[in-house]
Motif scaffolding. Structure first.
Motif, mmCIF file in Angstrom:
data_model
loop_
_atom_site.group_PDB
_atom_site.id
_atom_site.type_symbol
_atom_site.label_atom_id
_atom_site.label_comp_id
_atom_site.label_asym_id
_atom_site.label_seq_id
_atom_site.Cartn_x
_atom_site.Cartn_y
_atom_site.Cartn_z
ATOM 1 N N ARG A 10 114.609 -58.216 108.287
ATOM 2 C CA ARG A 10 114.613 -56.986 109.079
ATOM 3 C C ARG A 10 115.613 -57.088 110.237
ATOM 4 N N ILE A 11 116.778 -57.669 109.912
ATOM 5 C CA ILE A 11 117.896 -57.776 110.847
ATOM 6 C C ILE A 11 119.133 -57.263 110.119
ATOM 7 N N VAL A 12 119.910 -56.415 110.780
ATOM 8 C CA VAL A 12 121.159 -55.927 110.206
ATOM 9 C C VAL A 12 122.284 -56.206 111.194
ATOM 10 N N VAL A 13 123.314 -56.905 110.717
ATOM 11 C CA VAL A 13 124.529 -57.121 111.509
ATOM 12 C C VAL A 13 125.501 -55.998 111.175
ATOM 13 N N ILE A 14 125.860 -55.201 112.181
ATOM 14 C CA ILE A 14 126.856 -54.132 112.023
ATOM 15 C C ILE A 14 128.130 -54.625 112.679
ATOM 16 N N ASP A 15 129.083 -55.065 111.850
ATOM 17 C CA ASP A 15 130.309 -55.620 112.414
ATOM 18 C C ASP A 15 131.501 -54.751 112.032
ATOM 19 N N GLY A 16 132.600 -54.960 112.721
ATOM 20 C CA GLY A 16 133.815 -54.207 112.437
ATOM 21 C C GLY A 16 134.781 -54.305 113.600
ATOM 22 N N ALA A 70 123.739 -66.210 107.241
ATOM 23 C CA ALA A 70 123.512 -67.448 106.495
ATOM 24 C C ALA A 70 122.167 -68.092 106.819
ATOM 25 N N ARG A 71 121.794 -68.141 108.098
ATOM 26 C CA ARG A 71 120.582 -68.878 108.488
ATOM 27 C C ARG A 71 119.377 -67.988 108.742
ATOM 28 N N ASP A 72 119.617 -66.765 109.209
ATOM 29 C CA ASP A 72 118.487 -65.912 109.596
ATOM 30 C C ASP A 72 118.194 -64.822 108.578
ATOM 31 N N GLY A 73 118.971 -64.756 107.504
ATOM 32 C CA GLY A 73 118.698 -63.792 106.442
ATOM 33 C C GLY A 73 119.061 -62.364 106.768
ATOM 34 N N ALA A 74 119.960 -62.160 107.741
ATOM 35 C CA ALA A 74 120.328 -60.793 108.113
ATOM 36 C C ALA A 74 121.137 -60.131 107.007
ATOM 37 N N ASP A 75 121.015 -58.814 106.913
ATOM 38 C CA ASP A 75 121.894 -58.023 106.057
ATOM 39 C C ASP A 75 123.153 -57.680 106.846
ATOM 40 N N ARG A 76 124.286 -57.565 106.123
ATOM 41 C CA ARG A 76 125.537 -57.206 106.782
ATOM 42 C C ARG A 76 125.930 -55.783 106.422
ATOM 43 N N LEU A 77 126.394 -55.045 107.422
ATOM 44 C CA LEU A 77 126.921 -53.697 107.204
ATOM 45 C C LEU A 77 128.228 -53.604 107.977
ATOM 46 N N SER A 78 129.347 -53.715 107.271
ATOM 47 C CA SER A 78 130.657 -53.693 107.924
ATOM 48 C C SER A 78 131.148 -52.254 108.060
ATOM 49 N N VAL A 79 131.670 -51.922 109.238
ATOM 50 C CA VAL A 79 132.142 -50.567 109.532
ATOM 51 C C VAL A 79 133.663 -50.596 109.589
ATOM 52 N N ALA A 103 122.365 -46.782 103.794
ATOM 53 C CA ALA A 103 122.114 -48.213 103.629
ATOM 54 C C ALA A 103 121.113 -48.718 104.658
ATOM 55 N N LEU A 104 121.237 -48.280 105.908
ATOM 56 C CA LEU A 104 120.276 -48.687 106.937
ATOM 57 C C LEU A 104 118.863 -48.222 106.594
ATOM 58 N N GLY A 105 118.755 -46.989 106.113
ATOM 59 C CA GLY A 105 117.447 -46.488 105.717
ATOM 60 C C GLY A 105 116.852 -47.284 104.575
ATOM 61 N N ARG A 106 117.689 -47.672 103.629
ATOM 62 C CA ARG A 106 117.206 -48.446 102.483
ATOM 63 C C ARG A 106 116.730 -49.833 102.920
ATOM 64 N N ILE A 107 117.494 -50.482 103.805
ATOM 65 C CA ILE A 107 117.103 -51.812 104.272
ATOM 66 C C ILE A 107 115.804 -51.739 105.077
ATOM 67 N N ALA A 108 115.693 -50.706 105.918
ATOM 68 C CA ALA A 108 114.495 -50.575 106.756
ATOM 69 C C ALA A 108 113.248 -50.307 105.926
ATOM 70 N N ALA A 109 113.417 -49.677 104.764
ATOM 71 C CA ALA A 109 112.268 -49.345 103.913
ATOM 72 C C ALA A 109 111.727 -50.550 103.163
ATOM 73 N N SER A 163 132.474 -59.713 116.249
ATOM 74 C CA SER A 163 132.424 -60.878 115.377
ATOM 75 C C SER A 163 131.565 -60.587 114.153
ATOM 76 N N GLN A 164 131.840 -61.270 113.060
ATOM 77 C CA GLN A 164 131.044 -61.071 111.850
ATOM 78 C C GLN A 164 129.676 -61.730 111.933
ATOM 79 N N LEU A 165 129.448 -62.574 112.913
ATOM 80 C CA LEU A 165 128.140 -63.233 113.105
ATOM 81 C C LEU A 165 127.611 -63.793 111.780
ATOM 82 N N ARG A 166 128.438 -64.596 111.152
ATOM 83 C CA ARG A 166 128.091 -65.095 109.825
ATOM 84 C C ARG A 166 126.835 -65.965 109.837
ATOM 85 N N GLY A 167 126.595 -66.640 110.971
ATOM 86 C CA GLY A 167 125.412 -67.498 111.056
ATOM 87 C C GLY A 167 124.112 -66.729 110.926
ATOM 88 N N LEU A 168 124.062 -65.496 111.446
ATOM 89 C CA LEU A 168 122.836 -64.699 111.320
ATOM 90 C C LEU A 168 122.557 -64.352 109.862
#
Length: 633
Positions: free
Chosen positions: A303-309, A425-434, A291-297, A418-423
């Motif tokens: 071009r921001i990924v939140v890795i939460d868990g 919602a407002r910054d367009g980050a992708d989420r990747l939960s572990v 998934a990280l490779g796909r988002i980076a491509a 934290s899930q950093l939901r604001g990133l």
């Protein structure tokens, strides 16, 4: 139990006691059989090996005498014959792991099959530790001994070179350089070792020393052999001169705003160096890496990924693993900083973090601006000039992260409890939960630490161990470390010890490292909860099953459903609870144990979920009824 060591001077251990083998022909004979472990070696062949320059007439009789004496010395418990008679010769009856050279080859062979570089590094490290000195040292002079010793040395050198590559890739270049310099003292004309040493020095931030090392080998080759360095050495030298061989971009020092701030930032970046050097590495998580490779491509997006868990799930390991490999495709490599979001000390301020990031991005210490806005601009300019992967690890909240975002030229990974939901919602980050490891990933992790053979021997124990550790990589690593440390401790015995709920947390810590403790890892985010959230968690830890719904929680607490949904949502936001589906929640057993223990240690009165009006007021907890207190206690 037998263990024959030939990677150095010969040593033989039988049932945990060292057995002396006389020098001369008996050692030669045992070595010849050990190198051919499990194979029948003819008596004529053994005579030739023992008497290269011509055998006496009584050679066969003498050979039988040597065999008889060795059998007497090497008698193991249970009477198992160590040297067996076979048609026309003899055979050493030993497993791969009972002769160090064969154990070494097995570990190297298994290391080559591992897709994960960290796991390969661990396996090769185990193999390298079997070497004590020059192989077959102290044996009687013989041509076959010299040939075998040279062949084994070549195997060791090839393993060392691969081990060095992996150390450099995992930001342990200085460790690699020490080992390579030691090897070069014995093999000064091996150009591949010089190549690795120069790379290690350069990637360790010692480019000047790397260039001096190249000059040293150039003069050595010219003086000894009258030749110039090989093509690969010359090309490496040229890449360093032209700065086309990018050094590792992990910062090594903190900013110097004040003594406290410098120490904080320095600790933050050095912790990543320790993890890179000492971790067994990422096991599993292939879907996340894909998934990280796909988002980076993608050419578009933030071009921001939140890795939460939840704590202990391996978010940092995942981020650094991917960044270290993907960073090679970026001109600036990668830079990482620990923001200390869930830590006993205060989280790094954005100003402190930017100072560390600028140093890691190659900005000189004297060039780091003091002005906060100037630091933001300088970091974005550095990333725009040399795009890189930026790892913001262990973030506290969105406000800490947002000033550190480098802009579209970089690719940013943010790990957080934290899930950093604001990133998102407002910054367009992708989420990747572990989440927790799958049973297969848990099995692979146990096999990587305890060894594949032990994991295969008791799959039921491995499966229960993964479950008792709630699928947390941290918990599994700590638990299985004990198996690798305590002789004859089986996985089944370890599982039996961990079944006791009241002592499980005590067993899931090493005792000499606060960071290697499940209790520490899980209690930190719980200590950051608001009183209402903490009180609800304590109540739930005594009263609900692992998975429960909103109605069950409302019935147990007697609280307002609407308010309860908000409080449960904040526990999910902090990844203390997980939410597998709407209105359903999951509290894993280790998180539950820490919540119960925290309630007991704090000796705080149990408190109720406030009504909605109270929740809006001051978020002040309200005492439970006596019946509720009895449930919690």
């Amino acid at each position: 139990m037998l263990f024959v060591k030939v990677l150095g001077d010969m040593q033989v251990w039988v049932d945990d006691r060292r057995v002396a083998v006389p020098r001369g022909k008996q050692r030669l004979l045992l070595t010849a059989l050990a190198l051919r472990r499990g194979q029948a070696v003819g008596a004529d062949a053994l005579v030739e090996l023992l008497w290269e320059d011509g055998s006496p007439r009584s050679a066969r009789t003498t050979l039988r005498g040597y065999v008889k004496r060795l059998r007497t010395r090497l008698r193991v418990a249970g009477g198992r014959p160590v040297i067996e008679s076979v048609a026309g010769g003899y055979r050493l009856s030993a497993t791969e792991d009972e002769v160090d050279v064969h154990r070494f080859r097995r570990l190297v062979r298994e290391a080559r099959t591992l897709a994960d570089p960290r796991a390969e590094l661990a396996a090769l490290g185990s193999a390298m530790r079997l070497w004590r000195d020059r192989p077959l040292d102290g044996l009687e002079c013989a041509r076959w001994v010299e040939e075998a010793s040279s062949g084994l040395t070549e195997e060791w050198l090839q393993a060392l070179e691969r081990h060095s590559d992996l150390l450099i890739a995992t930001h342990s270049a200085d460790t690699a350089a020490v080992a390579l310099q030691s090897a070069l003292a014995a093999h000064p004309l091996r150009e591949s070792l010089w190549c690795k040493l120069i790379q290690a020095m350069h990637h360790g931030g010692r480019s000047a020393e790397a260039l001096l090392a190249y000059e040293k080998v150039r003069l050595l080759l010219a003086d000894r052999l009258g030749v110039a360095p090989s093509g690969p050495l010359r090309e490496l030298h040229q890449r360093i001169l032209s700065q086309d061989e990018p050094p590792t971009a992990v910062p090594t020092t903190g900013t110097a705003d004040s003594a406290d701030n410098a120490d904080c930032a320095d600790t933050a970046v050095r912790r990543h160096e320790g993890e890179a050097a000492g971790s067994l590495g990422l096991v599993g998580r292939r879907d996340h890496l894909t998934a990280l490779g796909r988002i980076a491509a993608q050419d578009t997006g933030a071009r921001i990924v939140v890795i939460d868990g939840p704590a202990g799930m391996g978010k940092t390991a995942l981020a650094l693993h991917w960044a270290q490999r993907a960073g090679r495709r970026f001109p600036g490599g990668h830079v990482a900083v620990d923001l200390c979001g869930v830590h006993p000390s205060a989280p790094l301020t954005p100003h402190e973090a930017l100072g560390a990031l600028l140093l890691g991005a190659g900005v000189g210490e004297d060039e780091v601006p003091d002005d906060p806005r100037a630091r933001v601009a300088a970091f974005r300019e550095a990333v725009a000039r040399r795009p890189m992967v930026v790892v913001l690890d262990n973030a506290h909240d969105v406000g800490q992260v947002r000033p550190l975002l480098p802009g579209p030229a970089g690719f940013t990974l943010v790990t957080s409890q934290s899930q950093l939901r604001g990133l998102v919602a407002r910054d367009g980050a992708d989420r990747l939960s572990v989440g927790r490891l799958t049973p297969e990933e848990g099995h692979d992790l146990v096999a990587a630490i305890a060894g594949p053979e032990r994991a295969r021997a008791d799959p039921a124990a491995v499966a229960e161990l993964v479950e008792l550790c709630a699928g947390l990589p941290l918990a599994l690593r700590i638990a299985v470390e004990k198996v690798s440390r305590v002789p004859r401790l089986s996985l089944a015995t370890l599982v039996e010890e961990l079944r006791a709920d009241d002592t499980r947390l005590d067993l899931l810590e090493t005792g000499d490292d606060d960071e290697a403790s499940v209790r520490t890892a899980l209690s930190r985010p719980q200590r950051l909860l608001r009183p209402t959230e903490a009180n609800l968690l304590h109540r739930l830890s005594f009263t609900v099953d692992r998975e429960f719904d909103l109605d069950t929680a409302a019935r147990i607490t007697g609280g307002d459903t609407a308010v309860l949904r908000l409080v449960l949502g904040r526990l999910v936001l902090a990844n203390v609870l997980t939410q597998p589906s709407p209105h359903r929640y999951h509290l894993h057993d280790l998180q539950r144990a820490v919540a119960r223990e925290s309630a007991f240690v704090a000796d705080a009165p149990a408190q109720a979920i406030p009504s909605q009006s109270r929740e809006r007021r001051a978020n002040q907890p309200v005492r439970l009824s006596p019946a509720g207190s009895a449930v919690a206690g």
